[in-house]
Write a protein that holds these residues in place. Structure first.
Motif, PDB file in Angstrom:
ATOM      1  N   GLY A  40     -69.748  11.938 -31.207  1.00  0.00           N
ATOM      2  CA  GLY A  40     -68.490  12.261 -30.544  1.00  0.00           C
ATOM      3  C   GLY A  40     -67.584  11.065 -30.380  1.00  0.00           C
ATOM      4  N   THR A  41     -67.717  10.099 -31.283  1.00  0.00           N
ATOM      5  CA  THR A  41     -66.965   8.854 -31.177  1.00  0.00           C
ATOM      6  C   THR A  41     -65.774   8.827 -32.135  1.00  0.00           C
ATOM      7  N   PRO A  42     -64.558   8.557 -31.629  1.00  0.00           N
ATOM      8  CA  PRO A  42     -63.421   8.342 -32.525  1.00  0.00           C
ATOM      9  C   PRO A  42     -63.530   6.938 -33.133  1.00  0.00           C
ATOM     10  N   ILE A  43     -63.309   6.836 -34.448  1.00  0.00           N
ATOM     11  CA  ILE A  43     -63.450   5.564 -35.154  1.00  0.00           C
ATOM     12  C   ILE A  43     -62.201   5.316 -35.982  1.00  0.00           C
ATOM     13  N   VAL A  44     -61.772   4.052 -36.017  1.00  0.00           N
ATOM     14  CA  VAL A  44     -60.652   3.663 -36.873  1.00  0.00           C
ATOM     15  C   VAL A  44     -61.160   2.610 -37.857  1.00  0.00           C
ATOM     16  N   VAL A  45     -60.800   2.790 -39.136  1.00  0.00           N
ATOM     17  CA  VAL A  45     -61.223   1.881 -40.202  1.00  0.00           C
ATOM     18  C   VAL A  45     -59.995   1.131 -40.707  1.00  0.00           C
ATOM     19  N   PRO A  89     -54.244  -7.377 -21.328  1.00  0.00           N
ATOM     20  CA  PRO A  89     -55.118  -7.061 -20.212  1.00  0.00           C
ATOM     21  C   PRO A  89     -56.555  -6.685 -20.620  1.00  0.00           C
ATOM     22  N   ALA A  90     -56.899  -6.772 -21.890  1.00  0.00           N
ATOM     23  CA  ALA A  90     -58.269  -6.448 -22.307  1.00  0.00           C
ATOM     24  C   ALA A  90     -59.141  -7.697 -22.266  1.00  0.00           C
ATOM     25  N   TYR A  91     -60.349  -7.544 -21.746  1.00  0.00           N
ATOM     26  CA  TYR A  91     -61.300  -8.653 -21.700  1.00  0.00           C
ATOM     27  C   TYR A  91     -62.598  -8.286 -22.397  1.00  0.00           C
ATOM     28  N   GLU A  92     -62.892  -6.998 -22.484  1.00  0.00           N
ATOM     29  CA  GLU A  92     -64.111  -6.525 -23.123  1.00  0.00           C
ATOM     30  C   GLU A  92     -63.838  -6.224 -24.591  1.00  0.00           C
ATOM     31  N   GLU A 140     -58.019   0.408 -21.404  1.00  0.00           N
ATOM     32  CA  GLU A 140     -57.748   1.752 -20.913  1.00  0.00           C
ATOM     33  C   GLU A 140     -58.047   2.714 -22.051  1.00  0.00           C
ATOM     34  N   ASP A 141     -58.577   3.860 -21.729  1.00  0.00           N
ATOM     35  CA  ASP A 141     -59.030   4.803 -22.743  1.00  0.00           C
ATOM     36  C   ASP A 141     -57.840   5.350 -23.524  1.00  0.00           C
ATOM     37  N   PHE A 142     -57.459   4.635 -24.582  1.00  0.00           N
ATOM     38  CA  PHE A 142     -56.300   5.021 -25.389  1.00  0.00           C
ATOM     39  C   PHE A 142     -56.577   4.663 -26.838  1.00  0.00           C
ATOM     40  N   GLU A 143     -56.060   5.436 -27.780  1.00  0.00           N
ATOM     41  CA  GLU A 143     -56.339   5.223 -29.201  1.00  0.00           C
ATOM     42  C   GLU A 143     -55.706   3.934 -29.721  1.00  0.00           C
ATOM     43  N   VAL A 190     -55.207  -5.701 -34.127  1.00  0.00           N
ATOM     44  CA  VAL A 190     -54.595  -4.409 -33.826  1.00  0.00           C
ATOM     45  C   VAL A 190     -54.162  -4.464 -32.371  1.00  0.00           C
ATOM     46  N   GLU A 191     -52.966  -3.938 -32.109  1.00  0.00           N
ATOM     47  CA  GLU A 191     -52.419  -3.983 -30.756  1.00  0.00           C
ATOM     48  C   GLU A 191     -52.339  -2.583 -30.174  1.00  0.00           C
ATOM     49  N   CYS A 192     -52.843  -2.422 -28.967  1.00  0.00           N
ATOM     50  CA  CYS A 192     -52.754  -1.146 -28.270  1.00  0.00           C
ATOM     51  C   CYS A 192     -51.321  -0.976 -27.766  1.00  0.00           C
ATOM     52  N   VAL A 193     -50.742   0.186 -28.036  1.00  0.00           N
ATOM     53  CA  VAL A 193     -49.351   0.408 -27.638  1.00  0.00           C
ATOM     54  C   VAL A 193     -49.190   0.594 -26.132  1.00  0.00           C
ATOM     55  N   LEU A 194     -50.266   0.900 -25.451  1.00  0.00           N
ATOM     56  CA  LEU A 194     -50.155   1.217 -24.029  1.00  0.00           C
ATOM     57  C   LEU A 194     -49.766  -0.011 -23.195  1.00  0.00           C
ATOM     58  N   HIS A 195     -50.530  -1.100 -23.318  1.00  0.00           N
ATOM     59  CA  HIS A 195     -50.260  -2.296 -22.509  1.00  0.00           C
ATOM     60  C   HIS A 195     -50.264  -3.590 -23.315  1.00  0.00           C
ATOM     61  N   GLY A 196     -50.327  -3.503 -24.641  1.00  0.00           N
ATOM     62  CA  GLY A 196     -50.230  -4.700 -25.462  1.00  0.00           C
ATOM     63  C   GLY A 196     -51.518  -5.479 -25.652  1.00  0.00           C
ATOM     64  N   ALA A 197     -52.648  -4.902 -25.285  1.00  0.00           N
ATOM     65  CA  ALA A 197     -53.924  -5.589 -25.541  1.00  0.00           C
ATOM     66  C   ALA A 197     -54.137  -5.676 -27.050  1.00  0.00           C
ATOM     67  N   ARG A 198     -54.657  -6.822 -27.510  1.00  0.00           N
ATOM     68  CA  ARG A 198     -54.899  -6.998 -28.949  1.00  0.00           C
ATOM     69  C   ARG A 198     -56.373  -7.282 -29.188  1.00  0.00           C
ATOM     70  N   PHE A 199     -56.855  -6.801 -30.350  1.00  0.00           N
ATOM     71  CA  PHE A 199     -58.252  -6.969 -30.730  1.00  0.00           C
ATOM     72  C   PHE A 199     -58.348  -7.434 -32.172  1.00  0.00           C
ATOM     73  N   ASP A 200     -59.375  -8.225 -32.468  1.00  0.00           N
ATOM     74  CA  ASP A 200     -59.651  -8.670 -33.824  1.00  0.00           C
ATOM     75  C   ASP A 200     -60.378  -7.529 -34.533  1.00  0.00           C
ATOM     76  N   VAL A 201     -59.826  -7.043 -35.646  1.00  0.00           N
ATOM     77  CA  VAL A 201     -60.442  -5.905 -36.337  1.00  0.00           C
ATOM     78  C   VAL A 201     -61.766  -6.296 -36.999  1.00  0.00           C
ATOM     79  N   ARG A 202     -62.002  -7.603 -37.202  1.00  0.00           N
ATOM     80  CA  ARG A 202     -63.229  -8.051 -37.868  1.00  0.00           C
ATOM     81  C   ARG A 202     -64.461  -7.916 -36.988  1.00  0.00           C
ATOM     82  N   ASP A 203     -64.292  -8.137 -35.669  1.00  0.00           N
ATOM     83  CA  ASP A 203     -65.469  -8.089 -34.790  1.00  0.00           C
ATOM     84  C   ASP A 203     -65.217  -7.357 -33.473  1.00  0.00           C
TER      85      ASP A 203
END
Length: 109
Positions: free
Chosen positions: A28-33, A86-89, A50-53, A66-79
């Motif tokens: 039941g997990t949404p995944i983005v490639v 505001p993302a720390y996890e 925050e629970d957002f796509e 990749v940047e979340c549109v909700l609050h601008g949190a960014r994540f490295d797609v490699r890891d």
């Protein structure tokens, strides 16, 4: 029991700089490639802040983020690691395989 592989798309449908979403029916997990310069990476399609796509946001293929549109949190797609507040996890990262011209992922947690 090992998790089943989920078909995402054909390799022709996921070119460098593009992303595709799928849903792991088993967990039941949404995944983005993401296709980052020809290498495929998969993350849970959910911002850890925050629970957002994440797929609703911008994939910056120049820096691999990749940047979340909700609050601008960014994540490295490699890891999946968080790159700024505001993302720390981190976001969960999943294995990707290419087989017979198809792209597959699985939630292996």
């Amino acid at each position: 029991m090992s998790a089943a592989w989920t078909f995402v798309c054909t390799t022709a449908e996921l070119l460098p700089g593009e992303m595709k979403t799928t849903f792991d029916e088993t967990t039941g997990t949404p995944i983005v490639v993401f296709n980052l310069d020809g290498t495929l990476y998969a993350l849970e399609d959910r911002c850890s802040h925050e629970d957002f796509e994440l797929s609703a946001g911008h994939f910056d293929a120049a820096n691999g983020g990749v940047e979340c549109v909700l609050h601008g949190a960014r994540f490295d797609v490699r890891d999946g690691r968080a790159l700024c507040a505001p993302a720390y996890e981190p976001v969960a990262k999943f294995p990707v395989k290419v087989e017979d011209g198809g792209v597959y992922v699985r939630d292996d947690r």
